[in-house]
Design a protein around this motif. Structure first.
Motif, PDB file in Angstrom:
ATOM      1  N   LYS A 156       0.856  -1.180   0.000  1.00 19.44           N
ATOM      2  CA  LYS A 156       0.000   0.000   0.000  1.00 19.44           C
ATOM      3  C   LYS A 156       0.890   1.227   0.000  1.00 19.44           C
ATOM      4  O   LYS A 156       1.816   1.342   0.798  1.00 19.44           O
ATOM      5  CB  LYS A 156      -0.908   0.019   1.233  1.00 19.44           C
ATOM      6  CG  LYS A 156      -1.886   1.179   1.267  1.00 19.44           C
ATOM      7  CD  LYS A 156      -2.799   1.085   2.483  1.00 19.44           C
ATOM      8  CE  LYS A 156      -3.793   2.243   2.506  1.00 19.44           C
ATOM      9  NZ  LYS A 156      -4.696   2.145   3.698  1.00 19.44           N
ATOM     10  N   THR A 176       4.079   7.705   1.952  1.00 18.00           N
ATOM     11  CA  THR A 176       4.295   6.502   2.749  1.00 18.00           C
ATOM     12  C   THR A 176       4.165   5.253   1.885  1.00 18.00           C
ATOM     13  O   THR A 176       3.452   5.248   0.878  1.00 18.00           O
ATOM     14  CB  THR A 176       3.266   6.403   3.897  1.00 18.00           C
ATOM     15  OG1 THR A 176       1.953   6.343   3.348  1.00 18.00           O
ATOM     16  CG2 THR A 176       3.373   7.596   4.829  1.00 18.00           C
ATOM     17  N   ASP A 209       3.930   0.896   2.661  1.00 18.56           N
ATOM     18  CA  ASP A 209       3.911  -0.258   3.556  1.00 18.56           C
ATOM     19  C   ASP A 209       3.857  -1.518   2.714  1.00 18.56           C
ATOM     20  O   ASP A 209       3.021  -1.628   1.811  1.00 18.56           O
ATOM     21  CB  ASP A 209       2.696  -0.214   4.478  1.00 18.56           C
ATOM     22  CG  ASP A 209       2.820   0.844   5.551  1.00 18.56           C
ATOM     23  OD1 ASP A 209       3.482   0.570   6.566  1.00 18.56           O
ATOM     24  OD2 ASP A 209       2.258   1.946   5.370  1.00 18.56           O
ATOM     25  N   ARG A 223       4.303  -5.984   2.929  1.00 15.81           N
ATOM     26  CA  ARG A 223       4.456  -7.221   3.701  1.00 15.81           C
ATOM     27  C   ARG A 223       4.588  -8.377   2.725  1.00 15.81           C
ATOM     28  O   ARG A 223       3.827  -8.479   1.758  1.00 15.81           O
ATOM     29  CB  ARG A 223       3.254  -7.445   4.623  1.00 15.81           C
ATOM     30  CG  ARG A 223       3.249  -8.810   5.290  1.00 15.81           C
ATOM     31  CD  ARG A 223       2.115  -8.954   6.272  1.00 15.81           C
ATOM     32  NE  ARG A 223       1.968 -10.338   6.717  1.00 15.81           N
ATOM     33  CZ  ARG A 223       1.164 -10.728   7.699  1.00 15.81           C
ATOM     34  NH1 ARG A 223       0.429  -9.824   8.327  1.00 15.81           N
ATOM     35  NH2 ARG A 223       1.094 -12.011   8.036  1.00 15.81           N
ATOM     36  N   ASP A 249       8.533  -7.421   6.656  1.00 11.62           N
ATOM     37  CA  ASP A 249       7.791  -6.161   6.626  1.00 11.62           C
ATOM     38  C   ASP A 249       8.717  -5.010   6.260  1.00 11.62           C
ATOM     39  O   ASP A 249       9.869  -4.951   6.716  1.00 11.62           O
ATOM     40  CB  ASP A 249       7.174  -5.866   7.995  1.00 11.62           C
ATOM     41  CG  ASP A 249       6.077  -6.842   8.363  1.00 11.62           C
ATOM     42  OD1 ASP A 249       4.960  -6.690   7.850  1.00 11.62           O
ATOM     43  OD2 ASP A 249       6.346  -7.758   9.162  1.00 11.62           O
ATOM     44  N   ARG A 288       8.512  -0.577   5.768  1.00 10.98           N
ATOM     45  CA  ARG A 288       7.737   0.656   5.858  1.00 10.98           C
ATOM     46  C   ARG A 288       8.667   1.845   5.657  1.00 10.98           C
ATOM     47  O   ARG A 288       9.786   1.872   6.153  1.00 10.98           O
ATOM     48  CB  ARG A 288       7.012   0.793   7.190  1.00 10.98           C
ATOM     49  CG  ARG A 288       6.305   2.141   7.335  1.00 10.98           C
ATOM     50  CD  ARG A 288       5.427   2.239   8.565  1.00 10.98           C
ATOM     51  NE  ARG A 288       4.917   3.588   8.746  1.00 10.98           N
ATOM     52  CZ  ARG A 288       3.890   4.111   8.075  1.00 10.98           C
ATOM     53  NH1 ARG A 288       3.260   3.383   7.169  1.00 10.98           N
ATOM     54  NH2 ARG A 288       3.484   5.342   8.294  1.00 10.98           N
ATOM     55  N   GLU A 291       8.348   6.306   5.357  1.00  9.45           N
ATOM     56  CA  GLU A 291       7.626   7.578   5.282  1.00  9.45           C
ATOM     57  C   GLU A 291       8.674   8.637   4.994  1.00  9.45           C
ATOM     58  O   GLU A 291       9.447   9.011   5.866  1.00  9.45           O
ATOM     59  CB  GLU A 291       6.891   7.880   6.586  1.00  9.45           C
ATOM     60  CG  GLU A 291       6.058   9.148   6.538  1.00  9.45           C
ATOM     61  CD  GLU A 291       5.214   9.358   7.780  1.00  9.45           C
ATOM     62  OE1 GLU A 291       4.547  10.409   7.859  1.00  9.45           O
ATOM     63  OE2 GLU A 291       5.222   8.479   8.662  1.00  9.45           O
ATOM     64  N   TRP A 323      12.343   4.878   8.436  1.00 21.84           N
ATOM     65  CA  TRP A 323      12.376   3.596   7.749  1.00 21.84           C
ATOM     66  C   TRP A 323      12.283   2.457   8.754  1.00 21.84           C
ATOM     67  O   TRP A 323      12.803   2.553   9.873  1.00 21.84           O
ATOM     68  CB  TRP A 323      13.678   3.445   6.945  1.00 21.84           C
ATOM     69  CG  TRP A 323      14.066   4.669   6.182  1.00 21.84           C
ATOM     70  CD1 TRP A 323      14.917   5.660   6.582  1.00 21.84           C
ATOM     71  CD2 TRP A 323      13.597   5.052   4.884  1.00 21.84           C
ATOM     72  NE1 TRP A 323      15.016   6.627   5.612  1.00 21.84           N
ATOM     73  CE2 TRP A 323      14.214   6.289   4.562  1.00 21.84           C
ATOM     74  CE3 TRP A 323      12.721   4.477   3.962  1.00 21.84           C
ATOM     75  CZ2 TRP A 323      13.988   6.944   3.366  1.00 21.84           C
ATOM     76  CZ3 TRP A 323      12.491   5.125   2.771  1.00 21.84           C
ATOM     77  CH2 TRP A 323      13.127   6.345   2.479  1.00 21.84           C
ATOM     78  N   ARG A 324      11.673   1.358   8.323  1.00 23.54           N
ATOM     79  CA  ARG A 324      11.591   0.167   9.183  1.00 23.54           C
ATOM     80  C   ARG A 324      11.581  -1.085   8.318  1.00 23.54           C
ATOM     81  O   ARG A 324      10.906  -1.138   7.287  1.00 23.54           O
ATOM     82  CB  ARG A 324      10.322   0.184  10.043  1.00 23.54           C
ATOM     83  CG  ARG A 324      10.137  -1.060  10.907  1.00 23.54           C
ATOM     84  CD  ARG A 324       8.827  -1.044  11.662  1.00 23.54           C
ATOM     85  NE  ARG A 324       8.646  -2.242  12.478  1.00 23.54           N
ATOM     86  CZ  ARG A 324       8.080  -3.373  12.044  1.00 23.54           C
ATOM     87  NH1 ARG A 324       7.610  -3.435  10.783  1.00 23.54           N
ATOM     88  NH2 ARG A 324       7.965  -4.419  12.839  1.00 23.54           N
ATOM     89  N   THR A 337      15.368  -0.111  12.370  1.00 26.41           N
ATOM     90  CA  THR A 337      14.715   1.172  12.145  1.00 26.41           C
ATOM     91  C   THR A 337      15.781   2.227  11.921  1.00 26.41           C
ATOM     92  O   THR A 337      16.907   2.112  12.409  1.00 26.41           O
ATOM     93  CB  THR A 337      13.823   1.579  13.327  1.00 26.41           C
ATOM     94  OG1 THR A 337      14.633   1.663  14.511  1.00 26.41           O
ATOM     95  CG2 THR A 337      12.715   0.574  13.550  1.00 26.41           C
TER      96      THR A 337
END
Length: 294
Positions: free
Chosen positions: A69, A89, A91, A93, A116, A118, A120, A145-146, A160
């Motif tokens: 997404k 953003t 995301d 998975r 995962d 992510r 932003e 970031w993650r 992170t």
């Protein structure tokens, strides 16, 4: 297959809608709102990642079921300018797949049950604000970031960071950073350590890396595990071939007896005042199957 397209007025501009009922085994939908900038919303579900990975990287570098997404905005008079200025953003998975990683001089599949990602972030634009004759090989995005992974053996890690990353414009993947504030949490299950508990470790500090050059380094990482706290410096080279690691470690054990119990070692008989604190300083060097500790 099953691609549908619709164009209609939006509240402020023109809305383009693309829907794919069959997108590499899954589904995908994109909404592009063209106003004074470009506003993209993209979703995908149950996508078989192996084929897209081949298209992007030239090899089957990843696999699994992807859900994604993204909500992005950008502006400019060329595709490159729009991409370089993108902010928003993302995301993602991936379930039950693998990543291709370098290990001991060869590419190996690192399996996972869940991965995962992510971000932003905000793009920093094209260098000098002008479209170059040739697209730049790398572009910077700054943000939070993650990444997190769980493997079939139960090992878990989470990384992170907050700051600028350089992305490869050909693959869209992060490839380098300089003094990026980052943290890593690692959890090793009993099946891997032969202990009766999960061992956790945490590392925090600025890092430099360049995946194209196969290098990673940090002048100071704060470390914490099994009741011990310390700091280490490290440098790794040849990570895309045969990695060589070197560095120094300084640690303080506030309760050495508790650390020994955490390692499954019963403290030997001693007086009550003995082994209440401890310090460790060491240098290390690892290459191939050789590990030296001084």
């Amino acid at each position: 297959g099953g691609l549908a397209f619709r164009c209609s007025p939006s509240r402020e501009g023109t809305l383009l809608e693309f829907t794919a009922a069959s997108f590499y085994g899954g589904t995908a939908k994109a909404l592009l709102d063209i106003v004074d900038d470009y506003r993209l919303q993209f979703t995908a579900a149950d996508v078989a990642l192996a084929r897209p990975a081949v298209i992007v990287s030239g090899r089957e570098s990843a696999a699994g079921k992807l859900a994604l997404k993204a909500a992005l905005r950008g502006q400019g008079h060329s595709l490159g300018a729009v991409a370089a200025s993108m902010r928003g953003t993302l995301d993602a998975r991936i379930d039950d797949g693998f990543l291709l990683v370098w290990r001991n001089g060869a590419l190996e599949r690192q399996p996972f049950t869940r991965f995962d990602l992510r971000g932003e972030a905000t793009g920093q634009g094209l260098p000098g604000g002008k479209v170059p004759p040739r697209p730049p090989a790398r572009l910077p995005w700054t943000g939070a970031w993650r990444a997190a992974m769980r493997t079939p053996t139960g090992t878990e890690w989470e990384a992170t960071a907050n700051g600028p990353l350089l992305f490869d414009t050909a693959t869209g993947l992060p490839v380098a950073a300089d003094l990026l504030p980052a943290s890593l949490r690692l959890a090793l299950p009993p099946a891997l350590t032969d202990l009766d508990r999960t061992v956790e470790a945490r590392f925090t500090g600025p890092v430099r890396f360049d995946f194209d050059a196969g290098s990673l380094s940090s002048d100071r990482l704060e470390a914490e595990s099994l009741g011990a706290r310390g700091s280490l410096s490290l440098s790794a080279t040849g990570m895309n071939k045969v990695a060589t690691w070197a560095g120094t470690l300084s640690a303080r054990f506030a309760d050495p007896r508790a650390t020994l119990r955490g390692l499954g070692l019963a403290p030997w008989k001693m007086s009550d005042g003995a082994l209440r604190t401890a310090d460790l300083s060491a240098g290390f060097h690892q290459s191939g199957n050789t590990f030296d500790l001084t």
